[in-house]
Design a protein around this motif. Structure first.
Motif, PDB file in Angstrom:
ATOM      1  N   VAL A 142       0.780  -1.195  -0.178  1.00 18.25           N
ATOM      2  CA  VAL A 142       0.119   0.285  -0.099  1.00 18.25           C
ATOM      3  C   VAL A 142       0.791   1.114   0.030  1.00 18.25           C
ATOM      4  O   VAL A 142       0.711   2.212  -0.891  1.00 18.25           O
ATOM      5  N   LEU A 143       1.942   1.321   0.888  1.00 15.65           N
ATOM      6  CA  LEU A 143       2.786   2.532   0.867  1.00 15.65           C
ATOM      7  C   LEU A 143       3.446   2.819  -0.596  1.00 15.65           C
ATOM      8  O   LEU A 143       3.611   3.881  -0.811  1.00 15.65           O
ATOM      9  N   SER A 144       3.911   1.404  -1.076  1.00 10.66           N
ATOM     10  CA  SER A 144       4.491   1.727  -2.464  1.00 10.66           C
ATOM     11  C   SER A 144       3.442   2.296  -3.361  1.00 10.66           C
ATOM     12  O   SER A 144       4.012   3.248  -4.172  1.00 10.66           O
ATOM     13  N   VAL A 145       2.271   1.771  -3.505  1.00 12.77           N
ATOM     14  CA  VAL A 145       1.323   2.313  -4.569  1.00 12.77           C
ATOM     15  C   VAL A 145       0.994   3.799  -4.178  1.00 12.77           C
ATOM     16  O   VAL A 145       1.142   4.632  -5.158  1.00 12.77           O
ATOM     17  N   VAL A 146       0.850   4.217  -2.949  1.00 14.84           N
ATOM     18  CA  VAL A 146       0.674   5.573  -2.609  1.00 14.84           C
ATOM     19  C   VAL A 146       1.587   6.495  -2.743  1.00 14.84           C
ATOM     20  O   VAL A 146       1.653   7.771  -2.977  1.00 14.84           O
ATOM     21  N   SER A 147       2.901   6.083  -2.730  1.00  9.30           N
ATOM     22  CA  SER A 147       4.066   6.898  -2.886  1.00  9.30           C
ATOM     23  C   SER A 147       4.435   7.345  -4.198  1.00  9.30           C
ATOM     24  O   SER A 147       5.009   8.483  -4.526  1.00  9.30           O
ATOM     25  N   LYS A 148       3.707   6.674  -5.369  1.00  7.39           N
ATOM     26  CA  LYS A 148       3.716   7.078  -6.390  1.00  7.39           C
ATOM     27  C   LYS A 148       2.919   8.258  -6.921  1.00  7.39           C
ATOM     28  O   LYS A 148       3.005   9.084  -7.640  1.00  7.39           O
ATOM     29  N   GLU A 149       1.705   8.292  -6.153  1.00  8.03           N
ATOM     30  CA  GLU A 149       0.667   9.425  -6.283  1.00  8.03           C
ATOM     31  C   GLU A 149      -0.202   9.445  -5.396  1.00  8.03           C
ATOM     32  O   GLU A 149      -0.749   8.100  -4.629  1.00  8.03           O
ATOM     33  N   ASP A 150      -0.842  10.386  -4.889  1.00 11.64           N
ATOM     34  CA  ASP A 150      -1.968  10.347  -3.899  1.00 11.64           C
ATOM     35  C   ASP A 150      -3.397   9.649  -4.882  1.00 11.64           C
ATOM     36  O   ASP A 150      -3.292   9.754  -6.125  1.00 11.64           O
ATOM     37  N   THR A 151      -3.846   8.779  -4.088  1.00  9.79           N
ATOM     38  CA  THR A 151      -4.888   7.843  -4.624  1.00  9.79           C
ATOM     39  C   THR A 151      -6.019   7.365  -3.693  1.00  9.79           C
ATOM     40  O   THR A 151      -5.831   7.651  -2.441  1.00  9.79           O
ATOM     41  N   TYR A 152      -6.957   6.662  -4.268  1.00 12.79           N
ATOM     42  CA  TYR A 152      -7.917   6.206  -3.459  1.00 12.79           C
ATOM     43  C   TYR A 152      -8.075   4.720  -3.452  1.00 12.79           C
ATOM     44  O   TYR A 152      -7.343   3.961  -4.241  1.00 12.79           O
ATOM     45  N   GLY A 153      -8.912   4.146  -2.487  1.00  7.50           N
ATOM     46  CA  GLY A 153      -8.951   2.746  -2.131  1.00  7.50           C
ATOM     47  C   GLY A 153      -9.072   1.757  -3.267  1.00  7.50           C
ATOM     48  O   GLY A 153      -8.527   0.943  -3.415  1.00  7.50           O
ATOM     49  N   TYR A 154      -9.989   2.096  -4.223  1.00  6.57           N
ATOM     50  CA  TYR A 154     -10.407   1.305  -5.142  1.00  6.57           C
ATOM     51  C   TYR A 154      -9.176   0.956  -6.218  1.00  6.57           C
ATOM     52  O   TYR A 154      -8.536   0.147  -6.458  1.00  6.57           O
ATOM     53  N   LYS A 155      -8.621   2.099  -6.613  1.00  8.90           N
ATOM     54  CA  LYS A 155      -7.355   2.293  -7.335  1.00  8.90           C
ATOM     55  C   LYS A 155      -6.186   1.415  -6.655  1.00  8.90           C
ATOM     56  O   LYS A 155      -5.413   0.871  -7.285  1.00  8.90           O
ATOM     57  N   ILE A 156      -6.026   1.530  -5.312  1.00  5.30           N
ATOM     58  CA  ILE A 156      -4.903   0.893  -4.653  1.00  5.30           C
ATOM     59  C   ILE A 156      -5.287  -0.690  -4.765  1.00  5.30           C
ATOM     60  O   ILE A 156      -4.416  -1.148  -5.139  1.00  5.30           O
ATOM     61  N   LEU A 195      -8.272  -4.302   2.363  1.00  3.61           N
ATOM     62  CA  LEU A 195      -7.462  -3.096   2.301  1.00  3.61           C
ATOM     63  C   LEU A 195      -7.805  -2.054   3.168  1.00  3.61           C
ATOM     64  O   LEU A 195      -6.699  -1.274   3.653  1.00  3.61           O
ATOM     65  N   TYR A 196      -8.957  -1.809   3.376  1.00  4.34           N
ATOM     66  CA  TYR A 196      -9.439  -0.933   4.357  1.00  4.34           C
ATOM     67  C   TYR A 196      -8.980  -0.894   5.995  1.00  4.34           C
ATOM     68  O   TYR A 196      -8.428   0.071   6.579  1.00  4.34           O
ATOM     69  N   PRO A 197      -8.799  -2.078   6.328  1.00  5.69           N
ATOM     70  CA  PRO A 197      -7.902  -2.213   7.659  1.00  5.69           C
ATOM     71  C   PRO A 197      -6.424  -1.845   7.504  1.00  5.69           C
ATOM     72  O   PRO A 197      -6.021  -1.275   8.521  1.00  5.69           O
ATOM     73  N   VAL A 198      -5.671  -2.100   6.573  1.00  5.48           N
ATOM     74  CA  VAL A 198      -4.333  -1.722   6.238  1.00  5.48           C
ATOM     75  C   VAL A 198      -4.608  -0.094   6.113  1.00  5.48           C
ATOM     76  O   VAL A 198      -3.498   0.417   6.934  1.00  5.48           O
ATOM     77  N   LEU A 199      -5.314   0.351   5.540  1.00  3.12           N
ATOM     78  CA  LEU A 199      -5.325   1.892   5.277  1.00  3.12           C
ATOM     79  C   LEU A 199      -5.724   2.415   6.749  1.00  3.12           C
ATOM     80  O   LEU A 199      -4.830   3.596   6.974  1.00  3.12           O
ATOM     81  N   ARG A 200      -6.471   1.879   7.714  1.00  2.00           N
ATOM     82  CA  ARG A 200      -6.975   2.592   8.704  1.00  2.00           C
ATOM     83  C   ARG A 200      -5.487   2.460   9.644  1.00  2.00           C
ATOM     84  O   ARG A 200      -5.005   3.223  10.623  1.00  2.00           O
ATOM     85  N   ARG A 201      -4.664   1.112   9.543  1.00  2.00           N
ATOM     86  CA  ARG A 201      -3.396   1.049  10.423  1.00  2.00           C
ATOM     87  C   ARG A 201      -2.460   2.059   9.873  1.00  2.00           C
ATOM     88  O   ARG A 201      -1.851   2.520  10.778  1.00  2.00           O
ATOM     89  N   LEU A 202      -2.345   2.357   8.666  1.00  2.00           N
ATOM     90  CA  LEU A 202      -1.271   3.230   8.275  1.00  2.00           C
ATOM     91  C   LEU A 202      -1.522   4.629   8.554  1.00  2.00           C
ATOM     92  O   LEU A 202      -0.692   5.339   8.552  1.00  2.00           O
ATOM     93  N   LEU A 203      -2.909   4.954   8.426  1.00  2.00           N
ATOM     94  CA  LEU A 203      -3.187   6.186   8.999  1.00  2.00           C
ATOM     95  C   LEU A 203      -3.194   6.321  10.520  1.00  2.00           C
ATOM     96  O   LEU A 203      -2.404   7.401  11.049  1.00  2.00           O
ATOM     97  N   LYS A 204      -3.208   5.496  11.347  1.00  2.00           N
ATOM     98  CA  LYS A 204      -3.101   5.635  12.884  1.00  2.00           C
ATOM     99  C   LYS A 204      -1.592   5.571  12.954  1.00  2.00           C
ATOM    100  O   LYS A 204      -1.142   6.441  13.815  1.00  2.00           O
ATOM    101  N   SER A 205      -0.979   4.931  12.262  1.00  2.00           N
ATOM    102  CA  SER A 205       0.604   4.976  12.711  1.00  2.00           C
ATOM    103  C   SER A 205       1.246   6.239  11.908  1.00  2.00           C
ATOM    104  O   SER A 205       2.535   6.321  11.889  1.00  2.00           O
TER     105      SER A 205
END
Length: 115
Positions: A14-28, A43-53
């Motif tokens: 997820v970090l690798s995908v988002v590092s290329k450009e700001d993006t949204y869940g479905y595209k990730i 995906l969404y629990p991963v996103l929540r964990r990365l937001l929290k950290s």
């Protein structure tokens, strides 16, 4: 995929995908699916964990009359991604050396031993 996927690997993807450009869940999810099977419900629990950290931040943007949540990598996220990339290279090399096919001369000597 027959191999289990760890939380750390999902975070790294997820970090690798988002590092290329700001993006949204479905595209990730779609980008990760190019390499392995992944559902949006994973995906969404991963996103929540990365937001929290604090590896990601999020913001909403209107798209076709609705809000779409976008994710952006933070400096902390970039640092964590670099750690994951280093660890991945070591892991990949070690696993590849164990799993890769044996050299041809080694196979022949095994056949001779069996005779």
């Amino acid at each position: 995929m027959v191999f289990p996927v760890s939380a750390a690997l999902l975070d790294a993807l997820v970090l690798s995908v988002v590092s290329k450009e700001d993006t949204y869940g479905y595209k990730i999810t779609q980008e990760i699916r190019e390499a392995m099977e992944m559902s949006e419900s994973t995906l969404y629990p991963v996103l929540r964990r990365l937001l929290k950290s604090e590896c990601l931040t999020s913001y909403d943007r209107e798209y076709m009359g609705r809000n779409r949540r976008y994710y952006r990598i933070t400096e902390q996220g970039i640092a964590q991604l670099n750690v994951y990339r280093s660890e991945w290279e070591l892991y990949k090399d070690k696993i590849s050396s164990l799993i890769s096919e044996q050299p041809a001369e080694h196979k022949n000597s095994e056949k001779e031993d069996a005779v």
